[in-house]
Structure formats: C-alpha cells, structure tokens
Design a protein around this motif. Structure first.
Motif: not given
Length: 204
Positions: A116, A121-122, A125-126, A187, A191, A194-195, A201
C-alpha cells in the motif's frame, strides 16, 4: 498503532469469523469446477488482514487453522489426508494444520501494508488476495514435508521426486485457480466494502 480493536472493528472481526465458519463447515467454502476443488477460505482471512491489520489477520488465520484441524477428526467435513496425519501424530497434525494458516493471515497483513505504501490500496488489495492463497499453499505444503516428510505415508506420496517437483505436482492446477480466485474476489470485495464505508481503507 493502538493494539486494541475498536467496537466497529470487533464487529467486523465477528462477522468475518462467522463467514469463515460457515464457509468451513458447508460447501460454500469450496468451488468445484469440473475435477477441481478450490478452497475459498483464505478470502475472509485476507479481508480481515487488510481491514484489521496483523492482529485481525492472525486471529482469522487461527480460526481457519482450527477448522482445518477439525476436519482431521471428521468435524465440518473430512480431510482424507488429515485423517491419516492425525493417526500418525495428532500433535504434529494440529501444528501442520494450524500454524500455516495463522502465519498466512499475519504475513498477509504486513504484505498489504508494505504494498500500500508504494503502490496504493487498490493494488495492495489484490496483492493481498494473491498472497493469502500463495502463502496458504506454500506454508501448508512446507509444514507437511517438514513434519511428516520422513513418514512412510509421505515417502510413498513423494515417490522419490525432488521436493519442489513433488509440491508443484501435488498442488497442481488447483493452487493456480485458488490464487486467481482469491486475488480477484479479495480485491473486488474489499473495494465494495470500502465504498459502502463498512471498512476503512487501512489500519494505521
């Protein structure tokens, strides 16, 4: 970092634990594609490692490890290999089933933090989803060879092959699919959470 989990984090820990238990004790935790049987149980562990940090990853990994060991004695399904390992040495069977999953959860949390910082962060995640599946397989097989490599059962399984060749051939394409599925689903799920503001995050 505050070592205590906040009430919202404890709630998330409880929810992820419940999901993991349901996945462990029902067919939900396994995806069957033709002859392949792919476990998805590392995904809640990866999500916990991302959302709750090393402590969350370790606790959820430990839960995964306990449910895996219980399959050695026919609780929540039966692992044919686990049954044999338990008959050989119950204590070593517990270590082989429990420790790799706990360490997997812990290391996944640290991998998330490291990635990260450099890639965001994206991507983290994966990468964490992939790492959870990869570490789960690598540590599981590593402890299997380390603890039971000299037994007659393992000697017959290995069949004189090089250890690396044996591990690769034994886990086969299943492990590749597990890594792919864990990478993508972790991932996507993180996500979405988080949304929805159900998780932050990161845990600082």
């Amino acid at each position: 970092m505050n070592s205590k989990l906040k009430p919202k984090e404890l709630t998330l820990m409880g929810l992820l634990t419940a999901v993991l238990l349901v996945m462990s004790f029902t067919p939900i935790g396994f995806l069957t594609i033709g002859p392949l049987a792919i476990t998805l149980n590392m995904i809640p562990v990866a999500i916990g490692a991302i959302a709750l940090g090393p402590k969350g990853g370790a606790v959820l990994g430990a839960v995964f490890g306990i449910t895996s060991f219980l399959q050695c004695i026919g609780i929540g399904g039966t692992s044919p290999m686990g049954v044999i390992l338990f008959e050989i040495n119950p204590a070593l069977a517990f270590i082989q089933r429990f420790v790799p999953r706990l360490v997997m959860g812990l290391l996944t949390a640290y991998i998330y933090k490291i990635v990260k910082k450099s890639l965001g962060s994206t991507v983290a995640n994966y990468v964490s989803g992939f790492s959870a599946a990869f570490l789960n397989t690598a540590l599981f097989m590593g402890f299997l060879v380390l603890l039971f490599g000299n037994t007659e059962y393992m000697t017959e399984l290995i069949g004189g092959k090089n250890i690396i060749v044996f591990i690769c051939s034994f886990v086969g394409i299943n492990a590749v699919f597990e890594m792919a599925v864990s990478t993508v689903l972790t991932g996507i799920i993180v996500k979405a959470l988080e949304k929805a503001r159900l998780i932050k995050r990161s845990v600082e």
